[in-house]
Write a protein that holds these residues in place. Structure first.
Motif, short mmCIF file in Angstrom:
data_model
loop_
_atom_site.label_atom_id
_atom_site.label_comp_id
_atom_site.label_asym_id
_atom_site.label_seq_id
_atom_site.Cartn_x
_atom_site.Cartn_y
_atom_site.Cartn_z
N GLY A 69 -12.69 -5.24 -0.33
CA GLY A 69 -12.30 -4.57 -1.57
C GLY A 69 -13.30 -3.51 -1.97
N ARG A 70 -14.58 -3.81 -1.82
CA ARG A 70 -15.62 -2.84 -2.18
C ARG A 70 -15.53 -1.60 -1.30
N SER A 71 -15.19 -1.76 -0.04
CA SER A 71 -15.10 -0.61 0.85
C SER A 71 -13.98 0.33 0.42
N PHE A 72 -12.82 -0.22 0.06
CA PHE A 72 -11.71 0.64 -0.37
C PHE A 72 -11.94 1.20 -1.77
N PHE A 73 -12.82 0.59 -2.51
CA PHE A 73 -13.18 1.10 -3.83
C PHE A 73 -14.20 2.22 -3.74
N SER A 74 -15.03 2.19 -2.71
CA SER A 74 -16.19 3.07 -2.64
C SER A 74 -16.10 4.20 -1.62
N ILE A 75 -15.43 3.96 -0.49
CA ILE A 75 -15.40 4.96 0.58
C ILE A 75 -14.31 5.99 0.29
N PRO A 76 -14.60 7.28 0.49
CA PRO A 76 -13.62 8.32 0.13
C PRO A 76 -12.30 8.22 0.89
N TRP A 77 -11.23 8.56 0.18
CA TRP A 77 -9.91 8.71 0.78
C TRP A 77 -9.78 10.15 1.28
N VAL A 78 -8.93 10.34 2.29
CA VAL A 78 -8.74 11.67 2.87
C VAL A 78 -7.25 12.01 2.86
N GLU A 79 -6.97 13.31 2.98
CA GLU A 79 -5.57 13.73 2.99
C GLU A 79 -4.93 13.41 4.33
N ALA A 80 -3.61 13.27 4.30
CA ALA A 80 -2.86 13.00 5.53
C ALA A 80 -2.39 14.33 6.13
N PRO A 81 -2.11 14.35 7.44
CA PRO A 81 -2.36 13.27 8.41
C PRO A 81 -3.83 13.24 8.84
N SER A 82 -4.31 12.08 9.20
CA SER A 82 -5.71 11.93 9.58
C SER A 82 -5.86 10.80 10.58
N VAL A 83 -6.89 10.88 11.40
CA VAL A 83 -7.17 9.78 12.32
C VAL A 83 -7.64 8.56 11.55
N THR A 84 -8.13 8.79 10.31
CA THR A 84 -8.56 7.66 9.46
C THR A 84 -7.34 7.12 8.72
N THR A 85 -6.46 6.46 9.46
CA THR A 85 -5.17 6.07 8.89
C THR A 85 -5.29 5.02 7.79
N ALA A 86 -6.38 4.27 7.80
CA ALA A 86 -6.53 3.24 6.76
C ALA A 86 -6.82 3.84 5.40
N ARG A 87 -7.31 5.12 5.42
CA ARG A 87 -7.70 5.73 4.14
C ARG A 87 -7.11 7.13 3.98
N ASP A 88 -5.99 7.41 4.65
CA ASP A 88 -5.36 8.70 4.40
C ASP A 88 -4.25 8.52 3.37
N GLY A 89 -3.79 9.62 2.82
CA GLY A 89 -2.78 9.58 1.78
C GLY A 89 -3.27 10.09 0.44
N LEU A 90 -4.49 10.62 0.41
CA LEU A 90 -5.03 11.18 -0.83
C LEU A 90 -4.13 12.27 -1.35
N GLY A 91 -3.89 12.26 -2.66
CA GLY A 91 -3.13 13.33 -3.31
C GLY A 91 -1.63 13.26 -3.07
N PRO A 92 -0.95 14.40 -2.97
CA PRO A 92 -1.47 15.77 -2.85
C PRO A 92 -2.24 16.28 -4.08
N LEU A 93 -1.94 15.74 -5.26
CA LEU A 93 -2.70 16.08 -6.46
C LEU A 93 -3.56 14.88 -6.84
#
Length: 466
Positions: A69-93
């Motif tokens: 839980g701490r990792s998903f709370f603390s590590i940045p999310w990135v926009e899709a598509p991305s190789v970091t599939t566990a943390r992509d989906g940021l935004g679009p806004l």
């Protein structure tokens, strides 16, 4: 004779052990050891990393869930598509790409970023007046407010590549001079916040903008351990005891239970469950979908937002990860002030001027120990000076949930500056925050102003240690 003495000694020892065992059974059965259990959850260790620590006695499986839980709370999310599939989906806004951007070290947010720009902790919540249409009535039932048609629930100050951000918050203040009966002077800052650089056209003519600063996450899990009966016991909607205080409960629709629940979270008590609060923040602040809020945060007027690349999975923050983040917040250590002589003296003053009628100093938890959040978790009319005009379910434009005071002592440790208090960060000190109180708190404010300066200072020191 020696044999008889040994036998008597054995019988006496056996009797003592029997009595001790039975006594311990009674103690555990009646909950008299519950006070020791509080040490697993509470700490008066005032340091900047306290709210990052887990409660005591988590087993290996629980600790792994806490870390996840701490990792998903603390590590940045990135926009899709991305190789970091566990943390992509940021935004679009979005406003921020991590939870900790608004809640540094799980504490209260700051008002300013560098160069006197507003920080990501300051949010602009948007709504419009209902026109009594069926669509607006449905919004009021299920969301508690009617979102602004073009910009939605909340202004997004960032956008992914190819998607314009919605706008920016400009901060300005007007000075107001207050004079105490004994001649002391205090300057208050009345906020004149505005939105600028709006990239999607003009706001609706009936728009309401409510500026909110991210609160401390101190004790979020323990709040859920207060029984609803204990909270509702303080409701006095019609002021039947004629003390000028008429706390109201906010009953809100839950997307988890699909029915109305008692609201205990957010500035207007508009959310009933911590998991739902986490999902709401993920949606509004980072544009992340969950099973609770599966729709994106683009409105139909935002073409590039709607056409932005989509992540591989429909849900950005699936239930197992959402549950892990919720578990993390439920199981961080909670700061609670040490009950010193100075604390007791300050509490007596706090009670004497009736602050404790709303900022209730303690509640029993379902685990059998007491906590000191200094809130009743009810709605109160705070007067026109603090009114934001925004409706959220049963909360009207003058009402706010009593803000819990515990954990504010950590702010300076975490952020290297004193906290900006109240819902929009206008107050630079506890004294300024008190002087903004009106409505049901008017008498308490006047009582404070009439205290001798020495007692005012003692009360402020008490508040600074909470």
């Amino acid at each position: 004779m020696l044999l008889i003495q040994k036998k008597q000694k054995f019988n006496f020892s056996f009797l003592k052990r029997t009595i001790l065992i039975k006594s311990l059974v009674v103690i555990f059965a009646t909950g008299l050891f519950a006070v020791n259990n509080s040490g697993n959850f509470l700490s008066n260790d005032k340091n900047s990393s306290l709210l990052l620590k887990p409660i005591n006695n988590l087993n290996d499986k629980e600790y792994d869930k806490f870390i996840l839980g701490r990792s998903f709370f603390s590590i940045p999310w990135v926009e899709a598509p991305s190789v970091t599939t566990a943390r992509d989906g940021l935004g679009p806004l979005f406003n921020a790409n991590t939870c900790v951007s608004c809640h540094p070290k799980n504490g209260r947010g700051t008002l300013f970023a560098d160069e006197n720009l507003s920080s990501r902790s300051l949010l602009a919540r948007l709504s419009i007046k209902s026109n009594d249409s069926d669509e607006h009535k449905e919004y009021l039932i299920y969301k508690g407010f009617v979102p602004e048609p073009v910009y939605g629930n909340q202004l997004s100050i960032n956008g992914i590549f190819g998607v314009d951000y919605e706008g920016k918050i400009k901060i300005d203040f007007e000075e107001i001079r207050i004079v105490f009966p004994d001649g002391e002077k205090q300057i208050l800052l009345k906020p004149k916040y505005n939105l600028e650089n709006l990239n999607y056209g003009e706001l609706n003519k009936d728009v309401n903008i409510s500026y909110r600063i991210a609160p401390s996450l101190n004790g979020m899990g323990l709040i859920s351990l207060i029984s609803h009966e204990d909270i509702l016991a303080n409701v006095d909607e019609n002021d039947s005891n004629n003390d000028g205080i008429s706390g109201r409960a906010n009953f809100v629709y839950s997307n988890i239970t699909k029915k109305n629940e008692l609201g205990i979270y957010t500035w207007k008590a508009s959310v009933g469950f911590l998991k739902e609060q986490v999902a709401g923040a993920a949606s509004n602040d980072m544009g992340l979908t969950t099973t609770i809020f599966p729709d994106g945060n683009c409105t139909k007027y935002q073409k590039e937002c709607n056409e932005a690349p989509k992540p591989r999975d429909m849900i950005d923050l699936p239930d197992d990860r959402l549950d892990a983040v919720t578990y993390y917040l439920k199981n961080i250590k909670t700061y609670e002030a040490k009950k010193t002589k100075e604390y007791e003296e300050g509490l007596s003053l706090f009670e004497a001027i009736s602050c404790s009628k709303c900022h209730i100093s303690s509640f029993n938890t379902k685990k059998g120990f007491k906590i000191s959040p200094f809130s009743d978790f009810l709605l109160h009319d705070m007067g026109k000076d603090l009114a934001d005009g925004r409706v959220e379910f049963m909360a009207n434009g003058n009402e706010w949930r009593t803000a819990p005071l515990w954990g504010l002592a950590l702010h300076e440790k975490i952020n290297k500056e004193k906290p900006r208090l109240l819902h929009d960060g206008r107050a630079r000190s506890f004294q300024e925050a008190i002087l903004w109180h009106g409505g049901e708190a008017q008498n308490s404010k006047e009582n404070y102003m009439n205290l001798p300066k020495e007692q005012r200072e003692k009360l402020i020191k008490f508040l600074e240690e909470l």
